[in-house]
Design a protein around this motif. Structure first.
Motif, mmCIF file in Angstrom:
data_model
loop_
_atom_site.group_PDB
_atom_site.id
_atom_site.type_symbol
_atom_site.label_atom_id
_atom_site.label_comp_id
_atom_site.label_asym_id
_atom_site.label_seq_id
_atom_site.Cartn_x
_atom_site.Cartn_y
_atom_site.Cartn_z
ATOM 1 N N TYR A 191 22.157 -4.954 -34.889
ATOM 2 C CA TYR A 191 23.590 -5.015 -34.727
ATOM 3 C C TYR A 191 24.118 -3.675 -35.240
ATOM 4 O O TYR A 191 23.766 -3.256 -36.338
ATOM 5 N N PHE B 127 27.425 -0.720 -35.667
ATOM 6 C CA PHE B 127 28.865 -0.640 -35.890
ATOM 7 C C PHE B 127 29.285 0.834 -36.014
ATOM 8 O O PHE B 127 28.515 1.672 -36.460
ATOM 9 N N LYS C 122 31.701 -2.673 -32.280
ATOM 10 C CA LYS C 122 30.416 -3.196 -32.734
ATOM 11 C C LYS C 122 29.584 -3.623 -31.532
ATOM 12 O O LYS C 122 30.115 -4.060 -30.504
ATOM 13 N N THR D 44 26.599 -6.262 -30.585
ATOM 14 C CA THR D 44 25.905 -7.441 -31.104
ATOM 15 C C THR D 44 25.074 -8.087 -30.012
ATOM 16 O O THR D 44 25.090 -9.306 -29.841
ATOM 17 N N SER E 105 23.179 -3.326 -39.281
ATOM 18 C CA SER E 105 22.976 -4.474 -40.145
ATOM 19 C C SER E 105 21.543 -4.494 -40.635
ATOM 20 O O SER E 105 20.618 -4.247 -39.839
ATOM 21 N N GLY F 257 19.299 -7.317 -38.766
ATOM 22 C CA GLY F 257 19.202 -7.426 -37.331
ATOM 23 C C GLY F 257 20.107 -8.514 -36.783
ATOM 24 O O GLY F 257 20.965 -9.037 -37.465
ATOM 25 N N SER G 183 21.990 -12.952 -37.871
ATOM 26 C CA SER G 183 22.385 -13.372 -39.219
ATOM 27 C C SER G 183 23.322 -12.356 -39.818
ATOM 28 O O SER G 183 23.377 -11.208 -39.382
ATOM 29 N N GLN G 184 24.037 -12.745 -40.801
ATOM 30 C CA GLN G 184 25.055 -11.911 -41.409
ATOM 31 C C GLN G 184 24.418 -11.018 -42.457
ATOM 32 O O GLN G 184 24.479 -11.270 -43.639
ATOM 33 N N GLY G 185 23.769 -9.974 -42.003
ATOM 34 C CA GLY G 185 23.142 -9.050 -42.939
ATOM 35 C C GLY G 185 24.153 -8.139 -43.576
ATOM 36 O O GLY G 185 25.358 -8.286 -43.386
ATOM 37 N N ASN G 186 23.682 -7.192 -44.351
ATOM 38 C CA ASN G 186 24.534 -6.186 -44.954
ATOM 39 C C ASN G 186 24.395 -4.886 -44.195
ATOM 40 O O ASN G 186 23.477 -4.696 -43.413
ATOM 41 N N LEU G 187 25.333 -3.997 -44.438
ATOM 42 C CA LEU G 187 25.418 -2.791 -43.632
ATOM 43 C C LEU G 187 24.722 -1.616 -44.309
ATOM 44 O O LEU G 187 24.892 -1.389 -45.503
ATOM 45 N N PHE H 160 24.744 2.368 -43.916
ATOM 46 C CA PHE H 160 25.596 3.379 -43.319
ATOM 47 C C PHE H 160 24.891 4.723 -43.205
ATOM 48 O O PHE H 160 24.029 5.068 -44.018
ATOM 49 N N TYR I 127 30.453 -2.312 -52.014
ATOM 50 C CA TYR I 127 29.791 -1.065 -51.662
ATOM 51 C C TYR I 127 30.303 0.053 -52.577
ATOM 52 O O TYR I 127 31.470 0.062 -52.973
ATOM 53 N N GLY J 43 28.033 8.159 -47.325
ATOM 54 C CA GLY J 43 28.364 6.869 -46.746
ATOM 55 C C GLY J 43 28.307 5.784 -47.807
ATOM 56 O O GLY J 43 27.673 5.953 -48.847
ATOM 57 N N PRO J 44 28.973 4.667 -47.567
ATOM 58 C CA PRO J 44 28.924 3.561 -48.527
ATOM 59 C C PRO J 44 27.504 3.032 -48.700
ATOM 60 O O PRO J 44 26.731 2.994 -47.743
ATOM 61 N N PHE K 267 25.325 -0.333 -50.239
ATOM 62 C CA PHE K 267 25.442 -1.744 -50.569
ATOM 63 C C PHE K 267 25.060 -1.986 -52.020
ATOM 64 O O PHE K 267 23.978 -1.602 -52.455
ATOM 65 N N GLN L 218 26.101 -8.855 -52.569
ATOM 66 C CA GLN L 218 26.921 -9.762 -51.774
ATOM 67 C C GLN L 218 27.006 -11.114 -52.478
ATOM 68 O O GLN L 218 26.027 -11.560 -53.091
ATOM 69 N N ASN M 147 31.246 -13.423 -33.344
ATOM 70 C CA ASN M 147 30.732 -12.055 -33.399
ATOM 71 C C ASN M 147 31.140 -11.497 -34.739
ATOM 72 O O ASN M 147 32.235 -10.983 -34.909
ATOM 73 N N TYR M 148 30.263 -11.590 -35.697
ATOM 74 C CA TYR M 148 30.681 -11.340 -37.067
ATOM 75 C C TYR M 148 31.005 -9.882 -37.296
ATOM 76 O O TYR M 148 30.620 -9.001 -36.557
ATOM 77 N N TYR N 133 32.809 -7.194 -40.680
ATOM 78 C CA TYR N 133 33.230 -7.048 -42.050
ATOM 79 C C TYR N 133 34.618 -6.423 -42.071
ATOM 80 O O TYR N 133 34.864 -5.439 -41.384
#
Lengths: 116, 114
Positions: free
Chosen positions: A32, A34, A49, A51, A94, A97, A100-104, A106, B35, B42-43, B45, B48, B100-101, B103
């Motif tokens: 995923y 962004f 994004k 997805t 993400s 992948g 699922s709601q993973g973290n980003l 950057f 973050y 860049g930010p 993590f 969470q 479509n999740y 943030y």
């Protein structure tokens, strides 16, 4: 592990010219992806994004990005730059992948300057 | 629909002190991520929170800790501040139930350690 590389820490274009900001990703699972924009002294605003639906993604403010699996790229484009587009742009993937709601994770960012 | 709000917007602390940053998530979002964005980077993590439990952590030492409250708001606590902790701290909220999740980020807290 997932990672993102943004090519070019600083891009300068003339007003009305094409904007192209480059992002390549590495992911062990379907990604995923962004693009976020950050104006000075502000937080991050989501531009668009990907997805796993359409490979050409349209976002806000006239930006779009194309997911190219064969090139592991997700470059951001805009046909005609405006002065208000001057900002820093971040590509992110993400960390878990799709599905699922993973973290980003950057990239380091690309600062876009727009000349009058 | 309110967005993500963070407080304070700026603060200055002395090395060795402790700091607490606060975040109110967007309405309907039950997951909060923090973050750290160092100058020119860049930010990155930090961790969470989901349903008041830590649900993932980045490569940050234990002196970075957090909480999530029943109303989904969150705190980031940093003990024994170091000069390298100077950064913009961003809070992002999300909901795993969104089709479509994505943030939603707050405007951040700029922390300066002197």
């Amino acid at each position: 592990a997932q990672s993102v590389t943004q090519l070019g820490s600083h891009v300068s274009v003339s007003e009305g010219a094409l904007v192209l900001l480059r992002c390549n990703y590495s992911s062990s699972v379907p990604p995923y992806l962004f693009w976020y924009v950050q104006y000075p002294n502000q937080g991050l605003q989501l531009l668009l994004k990907y997805t796993s639906a359409a490979t050409l993604v349209k976002g806000i403010n006239g930006f779009e990005a194309e997911f190219k699996k064969s090139e592991t790229s997700f470059h951001l484009t805009k046909p005609s730059a405006h002065m208000s587009d001057a900002a820093e742009y971040f590509c992110a993937v993400s960390d878990s992948g799709g599905g699922s709601q993973g973290n980003l994770i950057f990239g380091k960012g690309t600062k876009l300057s727009v000349k009058p | 629909e309110t967005g993500v709000t963070q407080s304070p917007t700026h603060l200055i602390k002395t090395r060795g002190q402790q700091v607490t940053l606060r975040c109110s998530s967007q309405s309907g979002h039950n997951t909060v991520s923090w973050y750290q964005q160092a100058l020119g980077q860049g930010p990155q993590f930090i961790f969470q929170y989901y349903r008041e439990e830590e649900n993932g952590r980045g490569n940050f030492p234990p002196r970075f800790s957090g909480l999530q409250f029943p109303n989904y708001s969150s705190e980031l606590n940093v003990n024994a501040l170091e000069l390298d902790d100077s950064a913009l701290y961003l809070c992002a909220s999300s909901s795993p139930t969104e089709e479509n999740y994505g943030y939603t980020f707050g405007s951040g807290t700029r922390l300066t350690v002197v």
